[in-house]
Scaffold this active site. Structure first.
Site, PDB file in Angstrom:
ATOM      1  N   LYS A 272       0.849  -1.202   0.000  1.00  0.00           N
ATOM      2  CA  LYS A 272       0.000   0.000   0.000  1.00  0.00           C
ATOM      3  C   LYS A 272       0.878   1.242   0.000  1.00  0.00           C
ATOM      4  O   LYS A 272       2.051   1.195   0.407  1.00  0.00           O
ATOM      5  CB  LYS A 272      -0.918   0.025   1.222  1.00  0.00           C
ATOM      6  CG  LYS A 272      -0.216   0.053   2.599  1.00  0.00           C
ATOM      7  CD  LYS A 272       0.154   1.436   3.125  1.00  0.00           C
ATOM      8  CE  LYS A 272       0.944   1.366   4.428  1.00  0.00           C
ATOM      9  NZ  LYS A 272       1.644   2.532   4.849  1.00  0.00           N
TER      10      LYS A 272
ATOM     11  N   SER B 181       2.529  -6.505   7.043  1.00  0.00           N
ATOM     12  CA  SER B 181       1.086  -6.513   7.316  1.00  0.00           C
ATOM     13  C   SER B 181       0.330  -7.193   6.175  1.00  0.00           C
ATOM     14  O   SER B 181      -0.633  -7.926   6.404  1.00  0.00           O
ATOM     15  CB  SER B 181       0.569  -5.081   7.472  1.00  0.00           C
ATOM     16  OG  SER B 181       1.301  -4.413   8.458  1.00  0.00           O
TER      17      SER B 181
ATOM     18  N   LEU C 265       5.672   0.411   3.297  1.00  0.00           N
ATOM     19  CA  LEU C 265       4.738  -0.102   2.282  1.00  0.00           C
ATOM     20  C   LEU C 265       3.871  -1.233   2.832  1.00  0.00           C
ATOM     21  O   LEU C 265       3.149  -1.895   2.083  1.00  0.00           O
ATOM     22  CB  LEU C 265       5.528  -0.589   1.048  1.00  0.00           C
ATOM     23  CG  LEU C 265       6.370   0.487   0.355  1.00  0.00           C
ATOM     24  CD1 LEU C 265       7.259  -0.127  -0.718  1.00  0.00           C
ATOM     25  CD2 LEU C 265       5.473   1.557  -0.269  1.00  0.00           C
TER      26      LEU C 265
ATOM     27  N   ASP D  51      -1.808  -1.949  10.459  1.00  0.00           N
ATOM     28  CA  ASP D  51      -2.087  -1.919   9.019  1.00  0.00           C
ATOM     29  C   ASP D  51      -2.741  -3.202   8.521  1.00  0.00           C
ATOM     30  O   ASP D  51      -3.158  -3.275   7.364  1.00  0.00           O
ATOM     31  CB  ASP D  51      -0.783  -1.701   8.225  1.00  0.00           C
ATOM     32  CG  ASP D  51      -0.329  -0.248   8.272  1.00  0.00           C
ATOM     33  OD1 ASP D  51      -1.157   0.623   8.607  1.00  0.00           O
ATOM     34  OD2 ASP D  51       0.846   0.005   7.947  1.00  0.00           O
TER      35      ASP D  51
HETATM   36  P1  ATP Z   1       4.320  -0.453   7.801  1.00  0.00           P
HETATM   37  O1  ATP Z   1       4.177   0.387   6.590  1.00  0.00           O
HETATM   38  O2  ATP Z   1       3.100  -1.286   8.130  1.00  0.00           O
HETATM   39  O3  ATP Z   1       4.875   0.259   8.990  1.00  0.00           O
HETATM   40  P2  ATP Z   1       6.786  -1.433   6.808  1.00  0.00           P
HETATM   41  O4  ATP Z   1       6.625  -1.574   5.334  1.00  0.00           O
HETATM   42  O5  ATP Z   1       7.445  -0.172   7.268  1.00  0.00           O
HETATM   43  O6  ATP Z   1       5.373  -1.591   7.474  1.00  0.00           O
HETATM   44  P3  ATP Z   1       7.576  -4.170   7.078  1.00  0.00           P
HETATM   45  O7  ATP Z   1       8.189  -4.481   5.763  1.00  0.00           O
HETATM   46  O8  ATP Z   1       6.239  -4.718   7.349  1.00  0.00           O
HETATM   47  O9  ATP Z   1       7.609  -2.610   7.373  1.00  0.00           O
HETATM   48  O10 ATP Z   1       8.626  -4.688   8.173  1.00  0.00           O
HETATM   49  C1  ATP Z   1       8.851  -4.098   9.413  1.00  0.00           C
HETATM   50  C2  ATP Z   1       9.603  -5.097  10.286  1.00  0.00           C
HETATM   51  O11 ATP Z   1       8.742  -6.182  10.559  1.00  0.00           O
HETATM   52  C3  ATP Z   1      10.824  -5.666   9.604  1.00  0.00           C
HETATM   53  O12 ATP Z   1      11.966  -5.078  10.128  1.00  0.00           O
HETATM   54  C4  ATP Z   1      10.779  -7.156   9.887  1.00  0.00           C
HETATM   55  O13 ATP Z   1      11.789  -7.559  10.779  1.00  0.00           O
HETATM   56  C5  ATP Z   1       9.440  -7.418  10.527  1.00  0.00           C
HETATM   57  N1  ATP Z   1       8.609  -8.388   9.794  1.00  0.00           N
HETATM   58  C6  ATP Z   1       7.837  -9.322  10.357  1.00  0.00           C
HETATM   59  N2  ATP Z   1       7.192 -10.045   9.432  1.00  0.00           N
HETATM   60  C7  ATP Z   1       7.554  -9.570   8.227  1.00  0.00           C
HETATM   61  C8  ATP Z   1       7.221  -9.926   6.892  1.00  0.00           C
HETATM   62  N3  ATP Z   1       6.380 -10.943   6.601  1.00  0.00           N
HETATM   63  N4  ATP Z   1       7.758  -9.206   5.902  1.00  0.00           N
HETATM   64  C9  ATP Z   1       8.590  -8.175   6.193  1.00  0.00           C
HETATM   65  N5  ATP Z   1       8.964  -7.834   7.431  1.00  0.00           N
HETATM   66  C10 ATP Z   1       8.449  -8.503   8.451  1.00  0.00           C
END
Ligand code: ATP
Length: 294
Positions: free
Chosen positions: A10, A103, A99, A136
């Site tokens: 997203k 979630s 992104l 999210d």
């Molecule tokens: P958001 O936008 O919801 O804050 P994000 O895109 O910033 O999420 P994610 O890629 O979801 O961040 O990852 C954040 C942290 O969550 C990572 O540092 C990782 O260690 C952990 N994590 C747990 N499960 C996953 C997964 N399936 N994919 C990616 N990271 C994951």
């Protein structure tokens, strides 16, 4: 048999933090939309009663810290499931990027296991379970374009953005969402997005207004900490994007562009500065979205 689910990323068109709640979380108001950049989750049933994880990415944890693992664990406990599952994550969405990759993997796991274990849960029930996993996740279960409020669990579907291209650039480092929220001082936010006006712009399918109204209160925090994110934002605008914003807590920055040829030109120009650059379409309308299961 393999159950496959698409787990799309997203972007935030708006992100506002209204106040700090008694439970320590921020009261949020954000408009999110699904883009055509997706992980794929493959689920295979096992009879050992355990959850196994594997991924093409070395950057995601393969144990109970993984949100997809927690989604499976939640369903097993809640519905007394005895079977195990092997979860394979084909990672395309950059990690810790703003992104919602983790979630979306969790949401896809909920949808896929609902089919595999024949739980018969509705979309609303899956959204509620998602709220137990992270802010999210409810949105990622629902997908499309939506206004999310509260901690992210109160969802209102919105019209999709006008058809356009999204150029994304992710600087090399990741960002901890919790860290950025900790540093956000609600009383010192200098500019807030006009959420209602963005909703009206979406309703009119008014592309220039959508570009003009992009806004995210977390930008001030992240841009201050990481000047290269600011420079990347300026660069994407200079190369010709119609609107530019950081998604979530960052560090991914995206630009909206009305024509594919222009989006490709911007991607080529950015390649020298940033390794992870993409040009994708929005996945706004229900027919374009992966099946939601149920
Ligand atoms: P958001 O936008 O919801 O804050 P994000 O895109 O910033 O999420 P994610 O890629 O979801 O961040 O990852 C954040 C942290 O969550 C990572 O540092 C990782 O260690 C952990 N994590 C747990 N499960 C996953 C997964 N399936 N994919 C990616 N990271 C994951």
């Amino acid at each position: 048999m393999i159950y496959s689910e698409k787990a799309p990323a997203k972007i935030n068109l708006t992100l506002d933090a209204l106040h700090k709640r008694e439970d320590g979380y921020h009261e949020l108001e954000m408009i999110m939309t699904t883009i055509d950049l997706a992980d794929r989750i493959d689920l295979v049933e096992t009879d050992d009663g355990r959850i196994h994880m594997d991924s093409t990415s070395g950057l995601v944890p393969l144990d109970e810290r993984n949100l997809a693992y927690r989604a499976a664990s939640l369903l097993r406990e809640r519905f007394g499931i005895r079977q195990g599952v092997r979860i394979f994550i084909h990672k395309k969405i950059p990690v810790a990027a703003g992104l919602a990759g983790g979630s979306s993997d969790a949401a896809a796991t909920l949808r896929g296991l609902n089919r595999m274990w024949k739980l018969g849960l509705t979309l609303e029930e899956l959204v509620k379970l998602g709220a137990e996993l992270g802010s999210d996740v409810p949105y990622c279960v629902q997908m499309g374009t939506a206004l999310a409020k509260g901690r992210g669990e109160i969802l209102r579907p919105l019209p999709p953005p006008p058809p356009c291209w999204v150029v994304l650039a992710k600087p090399p480092h990741g960002i901890s969402t919790a860290d950025i929220f900790r540093r956000l001082d609600i009383d010192r936010i200098s500019a807030r997005p006009e959420t209602e006006k963005m909703i009206e712009a979406l309703s009119r399918s008014d592309y220039p207004a959508v570009c003009r109204l992009l806004g995210n209160v977390l930008e001030e925090v992240t841009l201050e900490m990481f000047p290269e994110v600011r420079r990347l934002k300026e660069r994407i605008r200079r190369y010709g994007a119609d609107g530019v914003l950081m998604s979530g807590s960052g560090p991914t920055v995206f630009g909206l562009v009305d024509r594919e040829s222009r989006a490709r030109r911007i991607v080529n120009a950015l390649r020298g500065f940033c390794r992870q650059v993409f040009a994708v379409r929005m996945l706004g309308i229900p027919e374009e979205l992966p099946a939601r299961g149920g």
